[in-house]
Design a protein around this motif. Sequence first.
Motif, mmCIF file in Angstrom:
data_model
loop_
_atom_site.group_PDB
_atom_site.id
_atom_site.type_symbol
_atom_site.label_atom_id
_atom_site.label_comp_id
_atom_site.label_asym_id
_atom_site.label_seq_id
_atom_site.Cartn_x
_atom_site.Cartn_y
_atom_site.Cartn_z
ATOM 1 N N THR A 154 0.819 -1.211 0.000
ATOM 2 C CA THR A 154 0.000 0.000 0.000
ATOM 3 C C THR A 154 0.855 1.264 0.000
ATOM 4 O OG1 THR A 154 -0.190 -0.233 2.406
ATOM 5 C CG2 THR A 154 -2.010 -1.066 1.063
ATOM 6 N N GLU A 155 2.126 1.143 0.386
ATOM 7 C CA GLU A 155 3.038 2.277 0.279
ATOM 8 C C GLU A 155 3.664 2.335 -1.111
ATOM 9 O OE1 GLU A 155 5.956 2.130 3.349
ATOM 10 O OE2 GLU A 155 4.505 2.456 4.971
ATOM 11 N N ARG A 156 4.006 1.186 -1.651
ATOM 12 C CA ARG A 156 4.649 1.135 -2.969
ATOM 13 C C ARG A 156 3.653 1.433 -4.085
ATOM 14 N NH1 ARG A 156 6.832 -4.765 -2.579
ATOM 15 N NH2 ARG A 156 7.667 -4.376 -4.661
ATOM 16 N N TYR A 157 2.393 1.040 -3.874
ATOM 17 C CA TYR A 157 1.342 1.249 -4.879
ATOM 18 C C TYR A 157 0.127 1.884 -4.200
ATOM 19 C CZ TYR A 157 4.327 -2.221 -7.110
ATOM 20 O OH TYR A 157 5.407 -2.896 -7.613
ATOM 21 N N PRO A 158 0.213 3.173 -3.861
ATOM 22 C CA PRO A 158 -0.867 3.811 -3.094
ATOM 23 C C PRO A 158 -2.208 3.822 -3.813
ATOM 24 C CG PRO A 158 0.728 5.444 -3.888
ATOM 25 C CD PRO A 158 1.327 4.102 -4.128
ATOM 26 N N MET B 239 -3.507 1.244 -5.194
ATOM 27 C CA MET B 239 -4.060 -0.107 -5.135
ATOM 28 C C MET B 239 -5.361 -0.138 -4.335
ATOM 29 S SD MET B 239 -2.192 -3.620 -3.842
ATOM 30 C CE MET B 239 -2.430 -3.340 -2.091
ATOM 31 N N THR B 240 -6.383 -0.794 -4.889
ATOM 32 C CA THR B 240 -7.667 -0.935 -4.211
ATOM 33 C C THR B 240 -7.761 -2.302 -3.536
ATOM 34 O OG1 THR B 240 -8.783 -1.938 -6.116
ATOM 35 C CG2 THR B 240 -8.727 0.495 -6.008
ATOM 36 N N VAL B 241 -8.790 -2.485 -2.719
ATOM 37 C CA VAL B 241 -9.011 -3.789 -2.090
ATOM 38 C C VAL B 241 -9.294 -4.842 -3.155
ATOM 39 C CG1 VAL B 241 -10.520 -5.111 -0.556
ATOM 40 C CG2 VAL B 241 -9.742 -2.841 0.126
ATOM 41 N N ASP B 242 -10.019 -4.473 -4.206
ATOM 42 C CA ASP B 242 -10.261 -5.428 -5.289
ATOM 43 C C ASP B 242 -8.956 -5.823 -5.971
ATOM 44 O OD1 ASP B 242 -12.970 -5.701 -4.937
ATOM 45 O OD2 ASP B 242 -13.525 -4.205 -6.443
ATOM 46 N N ASP B 243 -8.039 -4.879 -6.136
ATOM 47 C CA ASP B 243 -6.714 -5.207 -6.673
ATOM 48 C C ASP B 243 -6.017 -6.216 -5.769
ATOM 49 O OD1 ASP B 243 -6.950 -3.399 -8.801
ATOM 50 O OD2 ASP B 243 -6.040 -1.760 -7.670
ATOM 51 N N LYS C 52 7.065 -6.366 6.112
ATOM 52 C CA LYS C 52 8.034 -6.145 7.187
ATOM 53 C C LYS C 52 7.377 -5.538 8.424
ATOM 54 C CE LYS C 52 12.529 -4.043 8.110
ATOM 55 N NZ LYS C 52 13.610 -3.180 7.577
ATOM 56 N N ASP C 53 7.665 -6.153 9.570
ATOM 57 C CA ASP C 53 7.227 -5.663 10.889
ATOM 58 C C ASP C 53 5.706 -5.595 11.030
ATOM 59 O OD1 ASP C 53 9.923 -5.335 11.671
ATOM 60 O OD2 ASP C 53 9.968 -3.310 10.823
ATOM 61 N N TRP C 54 4.975 -6.356 10.224
ATOM 62 C CA TRP C 54 3.516 -6.360 10.305
ATOM 63 C C TRP C 54 2.923 -4.960 10.112
ATOM 64 C CZ3 TRP C 54 -0.240 -10.145 10.640
ATOM 65 C CH2 TRP C 54 0.207 -11.454 10.845
ATOM 66 N N LYS C 55 3.563 -4.124 9.318
ATOM 67 C CA LYS C 55 3.058 -2.769 9.076
ATOM 68 C C LYS C 55 2.025 -2.823 7.953
ATOM 69 C CE LYS C 55 5.929 -0.839 12.021
ATOM 70 N NZ LYS C 55 5.468 -0.239 13.290
ATOM 71 N N ILE C 56 0.888 -3.420 8.265
ATOM 72 C CA ILE C 56 -0.085 -3.713 7.221
ATOM 73 C C ILE C 56 -1.309 -2.795 7.282
ATOM 74 C CG2 ILE C 56 0.602 -6.126 7.023
ATOM 75 C CD1 ILE C 56 -1.847 -6.859 8.702
ATOM 76 N N LYS C 57 -1.846 -2.558 6.110
ATOM 77 C CA LYS C 57 -3.184 -2.009 5.950
ATOM 78 C C LYS C 57 -4.028 -3.101 5.300
ATOM 79 C CE LYS C 57 -1.624 2.796 5.613
ATOM 80 N NZ LYS C 57 -1.580 4.017 4.767
ATOM 81 N N ILE C 58 -5.306 -2.816 5.090
ATOM 82 C CA ILE C 58 -6.197 -3.864 4.604
ATOM 83 C C ILE C 58 -5.710 -4.427 3.269
ATOM 84 C CG2 ILE C 58 -7.779 -2.196 3.537
ATOM 85 C CD1 ILE C 58 -8.734 -5.575 5.171
ATOM 86 N N GLY C 59 -5.199 -3.587 2.366
ATOM 87 C CA GLY C 59 -4.730 -4.089 1.078
ATOM 88 C C GLY C 59 -3.530 -5.009 1.197
#
Length: 238
Positions: free
Chosen positions: A5-9, A11-15, A123-130
């Motif tokens: 989500t940082e590399r491809y801001p 990006m949608t949830v469908d993506d 890395k480090d579980w720095k996740i968003k929904i995507g």
Amino acid sequence: MAPLTERYPEMTVDDAYAISLAFLKARQKQDGERVVGKKIGVTSKPVQDMLGVFQPDFGFLTDAMFAANGKVQMKDHIAPRAEAEIAFKLKKGLKGPGVTAQDVLDATEYVQPCFEIVDSRIKDWKIKIGDTVADNASCGVFVLGAQKVDPQELDLSALEAVVAKNGVEISRGAGSAVQGAPENAVAWLANTLGEYGIPFEAGEIILSGSLVPLEPVVAGDKMTMTVAGFGSCDVEFV
């Protein structure tokens, strides 16, 4: 890797789900894995608060993800965390939209106590929904308890799971923590998958989401999930 989500801001949830499905097809074609069920993630408030992700997601379970002997090989994982869940074994298929919690109970052969060992390539579980969706809802492996119970005989929302790590209690969680009741979460998943044209199949295992906060683990750890009147599940990390 860094968060998608940082590399491809853009990006949608469908993506993200398209990435997950492509990933699954590769596992099936290249590794010969077969789908044995589905999983729901990020269903309870403790997990949502821990990860900063505030909507459920889903992923696929394959036969290679089942730790039949209750032992999880740490060499196969990056940053694993254990979560206690209720697993549903289906006796007939379901396909949304319009699936209700009662439909889920009627379609379930039995429920079992379960540990899902989640893991993340981010890395480090720095996740968003995507990020978690693209990573197959952060699924690693799962372990099932031996007990098999008819869900019609239980109030799943009232079940309380007690989780111990290396003999010391670390958390408790009620079935109501998962969307009010685990069967509600499974109904949500059936209806969400229906939007993608994906059914539940008879014989599949559905993991309904964690009742407790995720617990980081290292080699040598042993964990037990105990639910009064329902059963237990053990997992060992080697």
